[in-house]
Design an enzyme around this catalytic site. Structure first.
Site: not given
Ligand SMILES: CC(C)(COP(=O)([O-])OP(=O)([O-])OC[C@H]1O[C@@H](n2cnc3c(N)ncnc32)[C@H](O)[C@@H]1OP(=O)([O-])[O-])[C@@H](O)C(=O)NCCC(=O)NCCSC(=O)C[C@@](C)(O)CC(=O)[O-]
Ligand SMILES: NC(=O)C1=CN([C@@H]2O[C@H](COP(=O)(O)OP(=O)(O)OC[C@H]3O[C@@H](n4cnc5c(N)ncnc54)[C@H](OP(=O)(O)O)[C@@H]3O)[C@@H](O)[C@H]2O)C=CC1
Length: 414
Positions: A107, A238, A313, A409
């Site tokens: 995006e 989920k 996940d 955008h």
């Molecule tokens: C696009 C901006 C950031 C412009 O923002 P701006 O303030 O017009 O731009 P600017 O040129 O003055 O730059 C300001 C700062 O933005 C950053 N920046 C600026 N350009 C860049 C770039 N190319 N690459 C990396 N960073 C950038 C950077 O930090 C920069 O500071 P600087 O470093 O220059 O001091 C702003 O208009 C903005 O954030 N817009 C919102 C966009 C957004 O959040 N989109 C997310 C997806 S929306 C969506 O999927 C969900 C939605 C919308 O449907 C949810 C809902 O219902 O609300």
């Molecule tokens: N089975 C299901 O129903 C579902 C599975 N998933 C999937 O499950 C996966 C994640 O499960 P998850 O159990 O986290 O991972 P894993 O099955 O990969 O197991 C992780 C293992 O790491 C070991 N471990 C080593 N160091 C640490 C530590 N510091 N802290 C905790 N555990 C440690 C533990 O072993 P030990 O147990 O011996 O302590 C633990 O069981 C993902 O791939 C996800 O997509 C997602 C949703 C549902």
């Protein structure tokens, strides 16, 4: 397209069996090494569908490792562009200092937006962020004879000695996981036992599912009932569910930052008052009218991008998206912003965290693998992602307050 010159005689024969359908894709694993199976499946699909899968075949993932625990019928990998936002200054209990945030997304404008939010937060002193609760749940469903039977079962499970037995049983299945609670829920003659675990650095769903199997075996021996399903959807995994928002699931995290009016004006081209009003009428009232479970602008955007980058996940974006964003103008004229994430499920071990690119993203954040104090790395990651969500919320609400959403955008997203 891959050519058959790369193949041995045996592999050519297997390929023609795959193409004809006489050998199923997954049975191939029994005949050749995993890396060759990945290649042969891809070549078979290229021939069956008359397509080229050149890009899918270009990757650095270890096929043997991935085929063991991450994927079946592997044919390659898809790539998602990875961008970087930040640094953002974070004041957590576990994450302290400046962090570059890896975001995997397609995006346009998303990374720029989070980057802008990070910049506004950092010049304002950074975030303050805390993990309030951590719990992973699994809830089997039991069909009881009648209500009396259901009541007997619920009383039995609440008995302290029984709970101790269950905890001991769990400790036989995992070194790190701990059973911390059980909550019974009743519907007619159905009993749902919502088991709660501390899974330390693991997200824990495999861990708790295996542990819960051991628990229900014990219940079957001791009480004589066996669940209809090991997961009865009161977990709730989920799916969007109020229970996760109220009781928490994964990490419950709250983050705040306060932006002086000058920062809002300079960095976001708007005012604290305008952002407060957008947040109120959009994130709070609009979400209420829509009966949304999430009262935020785009928490899912940041959670999804960081989950994909960091080997989480991605299905758990569902629960993560139920965040609540607040923005208030303070008596000093600054903007006080918070995001509350009741159910952020994540880990730094297990699952997709060991795949090369994802492990590198975790390393960039200083949280790859388990920590010396188990659980510290996953809480650090939770604090970082929560701070990233706040950066995204501040920037997008700012853009909508300034009337810049469509322009941003149009310029960056198409
Ligand atoms: C696009 C901006 C950031 C412009 O923002 P701006 O303030 O017009 O731009 P600017 O040129 O003055 O730059 C300001 C700062 O933005 C950053 N920046 C600026 N350009 C860049 C770039 N190319 N690459 C990396 N960073 C950038 C950077 O930090 C920069 O500071 P600087 O470093 O220059 O001091 C702003 O208009 C903005 O954030 N817009 C919102 C966009 C957004 O959040 N989109 C997310 C997806 S929306 C969506 O999927 C969900 C939605 C919308 O449907 C949810 C809902 O219902 O609300
Ligand atoms: N089975 C299901 O129903 C579902 C599975 N998933 C999937 O499950 C996966 C994640 O499960 P998850 O159990 O986290 O991972 P894993 O099955 O990969 O197991 C992780 C293992 O790491 C070991 N471990 C080593 N160091 C640490 C530590 N510091 N802290 C905790 N555990 C440690 C533990 O072993 P030990 O147990 O011996 O302590 C633990 O069981 C993902 O791939 C996800 O997509 C997602 C949703 C549902």
């Amino acid at each position: 397209m891959n050519t058959e010159n790369q193949l041995s005689m045996e592999e050519k024969e297997l390929l023609s069996q795959l193409v004809s359908g006489s050998l199923s894709m997954h049975r191939l694993d029994k005949h050749v090494e995993k890396d060759r199976a990945v290649l042969l499946r891809r070549m078979a699909l290229e021939r069956i569908r008359d397509v080229q899968l050149e890009h899918i075949g270009s990757f650095s993932i270890n096929e043997n490792e991935a085929s063991k625990r991450n994927i079946e019928n592997m044919i390659g990998a898809v790539q998602v562009p990875l961008g970087i936002a930040g640094p953002v200054k974070i004041g957590g209990e576990f994450a302290q200092g400046e962090y570059y945030l890896p975001l995997a997304t397609t995006e346009g404008a998303l990374v720029a937006s989070v980057n802008r939010g990070c910049s506004a937060i950092s010049v304002s002193g950074g975030t303050v962020v805390r993990v309030f609760n951590e719990v992973m749940t699994r809830a089997p469903v039991f069909r009881m004879n009648d209500i009396n039977h259901a009541k007997e079962f619920v009383d039995w499970i609440k008995d302290g000695d029984v709970f101790g037995q269950l905890q001991n049983k769990v400790s036989e299945t995992t070194r790190f996981g701990k059973l911390t609670g059980v909550e019974p829920y009743v519907l007619g003659n159905n009993v749902y036992l919502r088991f709660e675990f501390d899974t330390k650095d693991a997200m824990g769903m495999n861990m708790v599912t295996i542990a819960t199997q051991a628990i229900v075996d014990l219940i079957s021996n001791e009480f004589g009932v066996y669940p209809i399903s090991l997961s009865g959807n009161m977990c709730s995994d989920k799916k969007p569910a109020a229970i996760n928002n109220i009781k928490g699931r994964g990490k419950t995290v709250v983050v705040e930052a306060e932006l002086p009016a000058e920062v809002v004006e300079k960095k976001l081209k708007t005012t604290p008052q305008a952002m407060e009003e957008v947040n109120y009428r959009k994130n709070l009232l609009g979400s209420a009218r829509a009966q949304s479970l999430g009262f935020n602008a785009h928490a899912a955007n940041i959670i999804a991008a960081m989950y994909i980058a960091c080997g989480q996940d991605p299905a758990h974006v569902v629960e993560g998206s139920s965040a609540i964003t607040t923005m208030d103008v303070t008596k000093y004229g600054s903007l006080y912003c918070t995001v509350t994430l009741p159910a952020l499920q994540l880990g730094t071990v297990g699952g997709g965290t060991i795949i090369g690119t994802q492990a590198e993203c975790l390393a960039l954040l200083g949280v790859a693998g388990g920590s010396d104090v188990p659980g510290a790395n996953s809480k650090k990651l939770a604090e970082i992602i929560a701070s990233a969500v706040l950066a995204g919320e501040i920037s997008l609400v700012g853009a909508q307050a300034a009337g810049h959403l469509a322009r941003a955008h149009a310029e960056l997203g198409r």
